[in-house]
Scaffold this motif. Structure first.
Motif, PDB file in Angstrom:
ATOM      1  N   ASN A  25       0.866  -1.167   0.000  1.00 13.53           N
ATOM      2  CA  ASN A  25       0.000   0.000   0.000  1.00 13.53           C
ATOM      3  C   ASN A  25       0.904   1.218   0.000  1.00 13.53           C
ATOM      4  OD1 ASN A  25      -2.122   1.826   0.320  1.00 13.53           O
ATOM      5  ND2 ASN A  25      -2.021   1.697   2.558  1.00 13.53           N
ATOM      6  N   LEU A  26       0.977   1.907  -1.124  1.00 11.12           N
ATOM      7  CA  LEU A  26       1.894   3.040  -1.274  1.00 11.12           C
ATOM      8  C   LEU A  26       1.315   4.239  -0.553  1.00 11.12           C
ATOM      9  CD1 LEU A  26       2.730   2.648  -5.075  1.00 11.12           C
ATOM     10  CD2 LEU A  26       3.687   1.424  -3.115  1.00 11.12           C
ATOM     11  N   LYS A  27       1.965   4.648   0.516  1.00  9.47           N
ATOM     12  CA  LYS A  27       1.411   5.702   1.355  1.00  9.47           C
ATOM     13  C   LYS A  27       2.422   6.819   1.575  1.00  9.47           C
ATOM     14  CE  LYS A  27       2.397   2.689   5.335  1.00  9.47           C
ATOM     15  NZ  LYS A  27       2.740   1.506   4.526  1.00  9.47           N
ATOM     16  N   PRO A  28       1.946   8.023   1.898  1.00  5.59           N
ATOM     17  CA  PRO A  28       2.827   9.173   2.077  1.00  5.59           C
ATOM     18  C   PRO A  28       3.866   8.938   3.169  1.00  5.59           C
ATOM     19  CG  PRO A  28       0.548   9.883   1.916  1.00  5.59           C
ATOM     20  CD  PRO A  28       0.524   8.382   2.051  1.00  5.59           C
ATOM     21  N   GLY A  29       5.063   9.463   2.921  1.00 10.66           N
ATOM     22  CA  GLY A  29       6.117   9.366   3.917  1.00 10.66           C
ATOM     23  C   GLY A  29       6.938   8.100   3.837  1.00 10.66           C
ATOM     24  N   TYR A  30       6.759   7.327   2.763  1.00  9.60           N
ATOM     25  CA  TYR A  30       7.499   6.076   2.621  1.00  9.60           C
ATOM     26  C   TYR A  30       8.205   6.007   1.268  1.00  9.60           C
ATOM     27  CZ  TYR A  30       5.664   4.043   6.895  1.00  9.60           C
ATOM     28  OH  TYR A  30       5.393   3.796   8.221  1.00  9.60           O
ATOM     29  N   LEU A  31       9.366   5.366   1.296  1.00 14.32           N
ATOM     30  CA  LEU A  31      10.144   5.089   0.091  1.00 14.32           C
ATOM     31  C   LEU A  31       9.862   3.669  -0.357  1.00 14.32           C
ATOM     32  CD1 LEU A  31      13.512   6.534   1.383  1.00 14.32           C
ATOM     33  CD2 LEU A  31      12.409   7.356  -0.702  1.00 14.32           C
ATOM     34  N   TYR A  32       9.851   3.450  -1.684  1.00 10.08           N
ATOM     35  CA  TYR A  32       9.605   2.119  -2.239  1.00 10.08           C
ATOM     36  C   TYR A  32      10.662   1.805  -3.294  1.00 10.08           C
ATOM     37  CZ  TYR A  32       5.201   2.601   0.176  1.00 10.08           C
ATOM     38  OH  TYR A  32       4.270   2.782   1.159  1.00 10.08           O
ATOM     39  N   LEU A  33      11.090   0.556  -3.323  1.00  9.20           N
ATOM     40  CA  LEU A  33      12.148   0.112  -4.229  1.00  9.20           C
ATOM     41  C   LEU A  33      11.655  -1.062  -5.064  1.00  9.20           C
ATOM     42  CD1 LEU A  33      15.261   0.191  -4.982  1.00  9.20           C
ATOM     43  CD2 LEU A  33      15.543  -1.595  -3.253  1.00  9.20           C
ATOM     44  N   ILE A  34      11.828  -0.972  -6.384  1.00  8.27           N
ATOM     45  CA  ILE A  34      11.514  -2.078  -7.287  1.00  8.27           C
ATOM     46  C   ILE A  34      12.804  -2.462  -8.004  1.00  8.27           C
ATOM     47  CG2 ILE A  34      10.139  -2.898  -9.225  1.00  8.27           C
ATOM     48  CD1 ILE A  34       8.059  -0.808  -8.598  1.00  8.27           C
TER      49      ILE A  34
END
Length: 287
Positions: free
Chosen positions: A54-63
């Protein structure tokens, strides 16, 4: 292994800030470069590495590169994003040498780092969020930066390294649970260097001064994959990279990754990538 990280090279493909709505919905996307983003407003969702996020504000995501993923937004969200090639040396990937998380809470400075990354790379934003378009355009424009400032290239590398470091899981991977204390990372280097040649478990075991059985157990203990499976995956990943970033013929690509039999190459490629090499190149690069 830490010595190898001194040779880590990160080459930026694109970076920018996007405001996205419910048209941002794509399935089975794959790219030859790493994607990293920071959500600032709204929410979205993504699925990759067999996990739902769940892509939410304040978080980094890596693919990671060459990872099939799907993502979508029901209403609206905003994000900083960047894509980049990563390589240590001899075609190796940092994802082979380190364990990673794929979602981490952003630090205050990460917003500033992304702002700076956008500022010093003003011509690298994605103009069309459709991956079939922007992946192709990014690859075609890779390495073309007429207004490049040398100091900005160094700064860009540094910023990308800091952002990527947020996801590294700091565990000691130098030993294995079966008691082998040698450095199996040298085998990864050997495999990367000789992908265009025949590689057998026996030859790798001899290279490590181990019996084939002991080598196979140690390799699986460290990397959670058998040696043969790992070699296959690396051949296919390298083939995907060559198909998307060069104009080599299918036969040349096959030979470059150690396949003399085109039929076998095509079957194995389809087993791992879900489509033949020709279809993969056509579908991923069509505008």
């Amino acid at each position: 292994m830490n010595d190898l990280l001194e040779f880590l090279k990160l080459s930026i493909i694109h970076v920018g800030y996007a405001k996205l709505d419910n048209s941002w919905n794509y399935k089975n996307v794959i790219s030859p470069f790493v994607r990293l983003f920071l959500v600032t407003k709204g929410e979205a969702n993504a699925y990759y590495t067999n996990q739902a996020f769940n892509l939410k504000p304040g978080y980094l995501y890596l693919i990671p590169s060459f990872t099939y993923n799907s993502y979508g937004c029901d209403v609206y969200h905003e994000q900083y994003y960047t894509g980049f090639f990563e390589e240590i040396k001899l075609g190796m990937s940092i994802f082979n040498l380190k364990r990673f998380k794929y979602e981490v809470e952003a630090q205050d400075i990460d917003y500033e780092l992304f702002e700076r990354l956008v500022e010093i790379n003003p011509s690298k934003s994605v103009l069309n969020s459709n991956p079939e378009t922007h992946i192709n355009r990014s690859l075609l424009n890779y390495g073309k930066n007429e207004n490049a400032v040398p100091s900005y290239d160094v700064e860009t590398q540094g910023i990308l390294s800091i952002l990527l470091s947020r996801f590294v899981i700091n565990v000691d991977g130098s030993s294995n649970s079966d008691g082998f204390k040698g450095d199996l990372n040298k085998v990864i280097i050997y495999i990367a260097k000789h992908l265009n040649e025949e590689i057998t478990v026996s030859s790798l075991a001899k290279y490590c001064n181990l019996s084939p059985d002991h080598f196979s157990r140690s390799f699986y203990s460290k990397f959670q994959v058998t040696p043969n499976k790992y070699i296959q995956l690396k051949r296919i990943e390298r083939a995907q990279f060559l198909l998307l970033t060069t104009k080599k013929s299918l036969k040349q690509v096959a030979q470059n990754v150690g396949f003399g039999n085109m039929s076998y190459f095509s079957r194995l490629f389809k087993k791992h990538a879900g489509e033949t090499p020709a279809a993969f190149r056509k579908n991923q690069l069509k505008a």
